[in-house]
Write a protein that holds these residues in place. Structure first.
Motif, PDB file in Angstrom:
ATOM      1  N   ASP A 151     -38.140 -36.276  -1.313  1.00 58.13           N
ATOM      2  CA  ASP A 151     -36.824 -36.891  -1.189  1.00 58.13           C
ATOM      3  C   ASP A 151     -36.170 -36.356   0.077  1.00 58.13           C
ATOM      4  N   PRO A 152     -36.129 -37.141   1.134  1.00 56.34           N
ATOM      5  CA  PRO A 152     -35.653 -36.642   2.426  1.00 56.34           C
ATOM      6  C   PRO A 152     -34.185 -36.219   2.428  1.00 56.34           C
ATOM      7  N   ALA A 153     -33.377 -36.777   1.555  1.00 57.76           N
ATOM      8  CA  ALA A 153     -31.961 -36.396   1.532  1.00 57.76           C
ATOM      9  C   ALA A 153     -31.704 -35.252   0.556  1.00 57.76           C
ATOM     10  N   GLY A 154     -32.737 -34.841  -0.185  1.00 55.53           N
ATOM     11  CA  GLY A 154     -32.568 -33.751  -1.137  1.00 55.53           C
ATOM     12  C   GLY A 154     -31.407 -34.020  -2.076  1.00 55.53           C
ATOM     13  N   ASN A 155     -30.483 -33.076  -2.143  1.00 52.04           N
ATOM     14  CA  ASN A 155     -29.306 -33.247  -2.998  1.00 52.04           C
ATOM     15  C   ASN A 155     -28.180 -33.984  -2.284  1.00 52.04           C
ATOM     16  N   GLY A 156     -28.439 -34.456  -1.046  1.00 51.63           N
ATOM     17  CA  GLY A 156     -27.438 -35.212  -0.291  1.00 51.63           C
ATOM     18  C   GLY A 156     -26.398 -34.344   0.389  1.00 51.63           C
ATOM     19  N   ARG A 157     -26.572 -33.047   0.301  1.00 52.05           N
ATOM     20  CA  ARG A 157     -25.577 -32.141   0.875  1.00 52.05           C
ATOM     21  C   ARG A 157     -26.080 -31.531   2.173  1.00 52.05           C
ATOM     22  N   VAL A 158     -25.120 -31.114   2.996  1.00 54.39           N
ATOM     23  CA  VAL A 158     -25.403 -30.535   4.305  1.00 54.39           C
ATOM     24  C   VAL A 158     -25.647 -29.031   4.157  1.00 54.39           C
ATOM     25  N   PHE A 159     -26.527 -28.508   4.982  1.00 54.24           N
ATOM     26  CA  PHE A 159     -26.840 -27.085   5.024  1.00 54.24           C
ATOM     27  C   PHE A 159     -25.545 -26.266   5.104  1.00 54.24           C
ATOM     28  N   PRO A 160     -25.376 -25.197   4.381  1.00 56.79           N
ATOM     29  CA  PRO A 160     -26.360 -24.460   3.605  1.00 56.79           C
ATOM     30  C   PRO A 160     -26.465 -24.899   2.141  1.00 56.79           C
ATOM     31  N   ASP A 189     -41.594 -42.184  -2.053  1.00 55.24           N
ATOM     32  CA  ASP A 189     -40.588 -43.161  -1.675  1.00 55.24           C
ATOM     33  C   ASP A 189     -39.580 -42.519  -0.731  1.00 55.24           C
ATOM     34  N   SER A 190     -38.827 -43.355  -0.001  1.00 56.17           N
ATOM     35  CA  SER A 190     -37.839 -42.825   0.925  1.00 56.17           C
ATOM     36  C   SER A 190     -36.717 -42.112   0.198  1.00 56.17           C
ATOM     37  N   GLY A 191     -36.402 -42.508  -1.028  1.00 54.85           N
ATOM     38  CA  GLY A 191     -35.354 -41.851  -1.789  1.00 54.85           C
ATOM     39  C   GLY A 191     -33.963 -42.109  -1.275  1.00 54.85           C
ATOM     40  N   SER A 192     -33.820 -42.917  -0.244  1.00 56.12           N
ATOM     41  CA  SER A 192     -32.510 -43.159   0.351  1.00 56.12           C
ATOM     42  C   SER A 192     -32.392 -44.602   0.812  1.00 56.12           C
ATOM     43  N   GLY A 234     -27.455 -27.820   1.092  1.00 57.55           N
ATOM     44  CA  GLY A 234     -28.540 -28.772   0.929  1.00 57.55           C
ATOM     45  C   GLY A 234     -29.419 -28.794   2.167  1.00 57.55           C
ATOM     46  N   PRO A 235     -30.401 -29.714   2.219  1.00 57.19           N
ATOM     47  CA  PRO A 235     -31.362 -29.731   3.321  1.00 57.19           C
ATOM     48  C   PRO A 235     -30.890 -30.482   4.569  1.00 57.19           C
ATOM     49  N   LEU A 236     -29.816 -31.228   4.466  1.00 55.08           N
ATOM     50  CA  LEU A 236     -29.380 -32.052   5.603  1.00 55.08           C
ATOM     51  C   LEU A 236     -28.687 -31.215   6.670  1.00 55.08           C
ATOM     52  N   ARG A 237     -28.889 -31.590   7.921  1.00 57.65           N
ATOM     53  CA  ARG A 237     -28.223 -30.907   9.036  1.00 57.65           C
ATOM     54  C   ARG A 237     -26.932 -31.620   9.437  1.00 57.65           C
ATOM     55  N   GLU A 238     -26.773 -32.841   8.943  1.00 55.77           N
ATOM     56  CA  GLU A 238     -25.557 -33.626   9.130  1.00 55.77           C
ATOM     57  C   GLU A 238     -25.526 -34.663   8.025  1.00 55.77           C
ATOM     58  N   PRO A 239     -24.359 -35.244   7.761  1.00 57.52           N
ATOM     59  CA  PRO A 239     -24.311 -36.269   6.711  1.00 57.52           C
ATOM     60  C   PRO A 239     -25.286 -37.412   7.009  1.00 57.52           C
ATOM     61  N   LEU A 240     -25.970 -37.879   5.980  1.00 59.59           N
ATOM     62  CA  LEU A 240     -26.999 -38.902   6.141  1.00 59.59           C
ATOM     63  C   LEU A 240     -26.436 -40.171   6.775  1.00 59.59           C
ATOM     64  N   ALA A 241     -25.262 -40.612   6.353  1.00 61.78           N
ATOM     65  CA  ALA A 241     -24.680 -41.843   6.902  1.00 61.78           C
ATOM     66  C   ALA A 241     -24.462 -41.717   8.409  1.00 61.78           C
ATOM     67  N   ARG A 242     -24.010 -40.564   8.865  1.00 64.19           N
ATOM     68  CA  ARG A 242     -23.780 -40.365  10.301  1.00 64.19           C
ATOM     69  C   ARG A 242     -25.108 -40.385  11.062  1.00 64.19           C
ATOM     70  N   ALA A 243     -26.111 -39.730  10.513  1.00 67.36           N
ATOM     71  CA  ALA A 243     -27.421 -39.716  11.174  1.00 67.36           C
ATOM     72  C   ALA A 243     -28.000 -41.124  11.246  1.00 67.36           C
ATOM     73  N   LEU A 244     -27.914 -41.871  10.142  1.00 67.53           N
ATOM     74  CA  LEU A 244     -28.464 -43.227  10.120  1.00 67.53           C
ATOM     75  C   LEU A 244     -27.714 -44.168  11.051  1.00 67.53           C
ATOM     76  N   SER A 245     -26.435 -43.899  11.303  1.00 66.83           N
ATOM     77  CA  SER A 245     -25.662 -44.772  12.198  1.00 66.83           C
ATOM     78  C   SER A 245     -26.192 -44.724  13.629  1.00 66.83           C
ATOM     79  N   ARG A 246     -26.875 -43.653  13.983  1.00 64.85           N
ATOM     80  CA  ARG A 246     -27.433 -43.500  15.331  1.00 64.85           C
ATOM     81  C   ARG A 246     -28.937 -43.776  15.377  1.00 64.85           C
ATOM     82  N   ALA A 247     -29.565 -43.920  14.233  1.00 60.97           N
ATOM     83  CA  ALA A 247     -31.026 -43.994  14.168  1.00 60.97           C
ATOM     84  C   ALA A 247     -31.555 -45.391  14.490  1.00 60.97           C
ATOM     85  N   ASP A 248     -32.636 -45.426  15.251  1.00 61.64           N
ATOM     86  CA  ASP A 248     -33.357 -46.670  15.515  1.00 61.64           C
ATOM     87  C   ASP A 248     -34.485 -46.854  14.507  1.00 61.64           C
TER      88      ASP A 248
END
Length: 160
Positions: free
Chosen positions: A1-10, A35-38, A12-26
């Motif tokens: 599950d790439p988003a883990g618990n959906g929380r940002v470090f420390p 599965d992608s889990g997200s 959870g596993p994310l280095r930034e909020p998932l929505a913000r990262a996806l807004s810049r992702a190609d």
């Protein structure tokens, strides 16, 4: 599950909020199986698999590492036919000292085995300590290499 618990470090596993990262992702690149889990929307998804390529043939070894999931490293060595006489898991990003290496070398000598570690750990060893230590480089492969190259080239062509 790439988003883990959906929380940002420390928390959870994310280095930034998932929505913000996806807004810049190609595209989204996922490691491992499952599965992608997200919800990733319309972005292309590439799956990357990892494996090790040890620099020595299967034999008796004392394996050591300071990585987040050391058991994966040990399991990969066993799957490649190595006989793990001993294993030493240090904390992630461990700074190896003389005492650590002395213990590892004693274990290897007693077992008639070679020392082996990850490349990540090998580069953290002093140059003088590297001579008798083999590595097991981590290699990655993508499920659709041509698709990833095509996407990257298209983005480069459109860059300012």
């Amino acid at each position: 599950d790439p988003a883990g618990n959906g929380r940002v470090f420390p928390a959870g596993p994310l280095r930034e909020p998932l929505a913000r990262a996806l807004s810049r992702a190609d595209a989204v690149i996922l490691t491992g199986e499952g599965d992608s889990g997200s919800n990733i929307g319309e972005r292309p998804v590439f799956r990357v698999m990892t494996d090790i390529e040890p620099t020595i043939a299967p034999q008796k070894i004392v394996a050591f590492c300071g990585i987040a999931r050391p058991q994966r490293f040990f399991d990969a060595l066993a799957a490649r036919g190595f006989t793990l006489e001993a294993r030493a898991a240090f904390s992630d990003h461990h700074a190896y000292g003389d005492a650590d290496l002395a213990v590892l070398r004693r274990k290897a000598k007693k077992a008639g085995a070679r020392l082996i570690t990850t490349e990540k750990d090998f580069v953290r060893l002093a140059a003088a300590d590297r001579e008798d230590i083999a590595t097991a480089p981590l290699r990655m492969s993508v499920d659709d290499p041509q698709g990833l190259v095509t996407l990257a080239l298209a983005k480069i062509e459109r860059a300012p």
